[in-house]
Design an enzyme around this catalytic site. Sequence first.
Site, PDB file in Angstrom:
ATOM      1  CE  LYS A   6      42.575  42.406  35.558  1.00 48.63           C
ATOM      2  NZ  LYS A   6      41.452  43.075  34.902  1.00 48.63           N
ATOM      3  CE1 TYR A  43      42.439  36.804  51.031  1.00 46.45           C
ATOM      4  CE2 TYR A  43      42.003  36.290  53.331  1.00 46.45           C
ATOM      5  CZ  TYR A  43      41.632  36.906  52.146  1.00 46.45           C
ATOM      6  OH  TYR A  43      40.475  37.633  52.096  1.00 46.45           O
ATOM      7  CG  ASP A  63      38.048  42.942  35.168  1.00 45.77           C
ATOM      8  OD1 ASP A  63      38.105  41.756  34.801  1.00 45.77           O
ATOM      9  OD2 ASP A  63      38.669  43.855  34.578  1.00 45.77           O
ATOM     10  CG  ASP A  97      37.499  38.141  51.018  1.00 44.07           C
ATOM     11  OD1 ASP A  97      36.643  37.702  51.806  1.00 44.07           O
ATOM     12  OD2 ASP A  97      37.996  39.281  51.103  1.00 44.07           O
ATOM     13  CG  ASP A 115      31.820  40.095  51.274  1.00 48.47           C
ATOM     14  OD1 ASP A 115      31.831  38.948  51.776  1.00 48.47           O
ATOM     15  OD2 ASP A 115      32.094  41.120  51.930  1.00 48.47           O
TER      16      ASP A 115
HETATM   17  C1  IPM Z   1      35.852  35.840  54.989  1.00 52.55           C
HETATM   18  C2  IPM Z   1      36.394  36.973  55.801  1.00 52.55           C
HETATM   19  C3  IPM Z   1      37.861  36.682  56.158  1.00 52.55           C
HETATM   20  C4  IPM Z   1      38.605  36.557  54.852  1.00 52.55           C
HETATM   21  C5  IPM Z   1      38.517  37.685  57.084  1.00 52.55           C
HETATM   22  C6  IPM Z   1      37.722  37.898  58.345  1.00 52.55           C
HETATM   23  C7  IPM Z   1      39.929  37.292  57.401  1.00 52.55           C
HETATM   24  O1  IPM Z   1      36.257  38.175  55.131  1.00 52.55           O
HETATM   25  O2  IPM Z   1      35.803  34.712  55.514  1.00 52.55           O
HETATM   26  O3  IPM Z   1      35.474  36.056  53.848  1.00 52.55           O
HETATM   27  O4  IPM Z   1      39.058  37.569  54.299  1.00 52.55           O
HETATM   28  O5  IPM Z   1      38.768  35.441  54.383  1.00 52.55           O
HETATM   29 MN    MN Z   2      35.271  37.986  53.204  1.00 57.85          MN
END
Ligand code: IPM
Ligand code: MN
Length: 325
Positions: free
Chosen positions: A171, A120, A204, A228, A232
């Site tokens: 990893k 990032y 993974d 990240d 999710d």
């Molecule tokens: C998150 C989002 C952000 C990230 C994006 C919107 C830049 O996906 O906060 O997880 O990748 O960190």
């Molecule tokens: Mn995200």
Amino acid sequence: MASRRVAVIGGDGIGPEVVAEARKVVRAAGVELEEVDYDLGGAAYLRTGEVLPDRVLEELRGFDAILLGAVGAPDVPPGVIERGLLLRLRFELDLYVNLRPFHSERLNCYVVRENTEGTYAGEGGFLRKGTPHEIATQGSVNTRMGVERCVRFAFELAQSRQRRHLTLVHKTNVLTFAGDLWQRTFDEVAGEFPDVETAYNHVDAACIYFVESPERYDVIVTDNLFGDILTDLGGAVAGGIGLAASANLNPSRTGPSLFEPVHGSAPDIVGTGKANPLAAIRSAAMMLDFLGEADAAARVEKAVSEAASLTGTTTELGDAVAERV
Ligand code: IPM
Ligand code: MN
């Protein structure tokens, strides 16, 4: 307690809708905040041509916290708002921990995501762009200081929990430079926390475990991009992304921390009442906790878990939580 000043960035898409419910719940919890709205995000950028004016950034530094809905708009090229606003705030305000809790029957853990480095950081570029010999590089930046402060935060968190268990996710078998730094730092800091049990998983494999045996996790620490993706997945495993909260923390408190749901701006459902406000409400609870309102935060969390099984529109769910706090 003196009034706390909170900057509110509703942002784009469903951001303003879910943030409105979060504010409603904070008020219902009896916490007085001085809230100042900032019109930032994709729509604001299209109107003004500016993503985050320096003067606004300087103002934001003076707040006790920032509450953010979601940013990003389909008519703006990818990265403009994400890098120019959200990542810029994370970097400039040194929000080096992205703390993402998961509380469900199956997954009950915290992911401590490093939030200022890795892929990032923005290292890289193009050579010979647009030619058949084009080269694009995107480096991963890992500093000893950056890794260590994040890892130490994770150990402290793990130590404060009943299970006292911390897993490093990386990893190391392929990313042998960055992975080596992370593993060495993790092992060294572990020496200061003899009462915390440690483990290591490749990212993974961690994805499989999140789905197949998530009970194994208590606290996880990992790099920016792995965190990240894993969070999710965590959202999906723990009842849906509509519940997933996050806190971008500056643990040294030299400036405001930023609280936002993990989900994005979901432009496809704007104005339909389908946006789930619970992730934003839980993010606001994390904010209250960080601002020293642990009791109000706990009441909001409890109300959210009671309301989590309900169905309803964005405002109906917000009302249901507000009534229960
Ligand atoms: C998150 C989002 C952000 C990230 C994006 C919107 C830049 O996906 O906060 O997880 O990748 O960190
Ligand atoms: Mn995200």
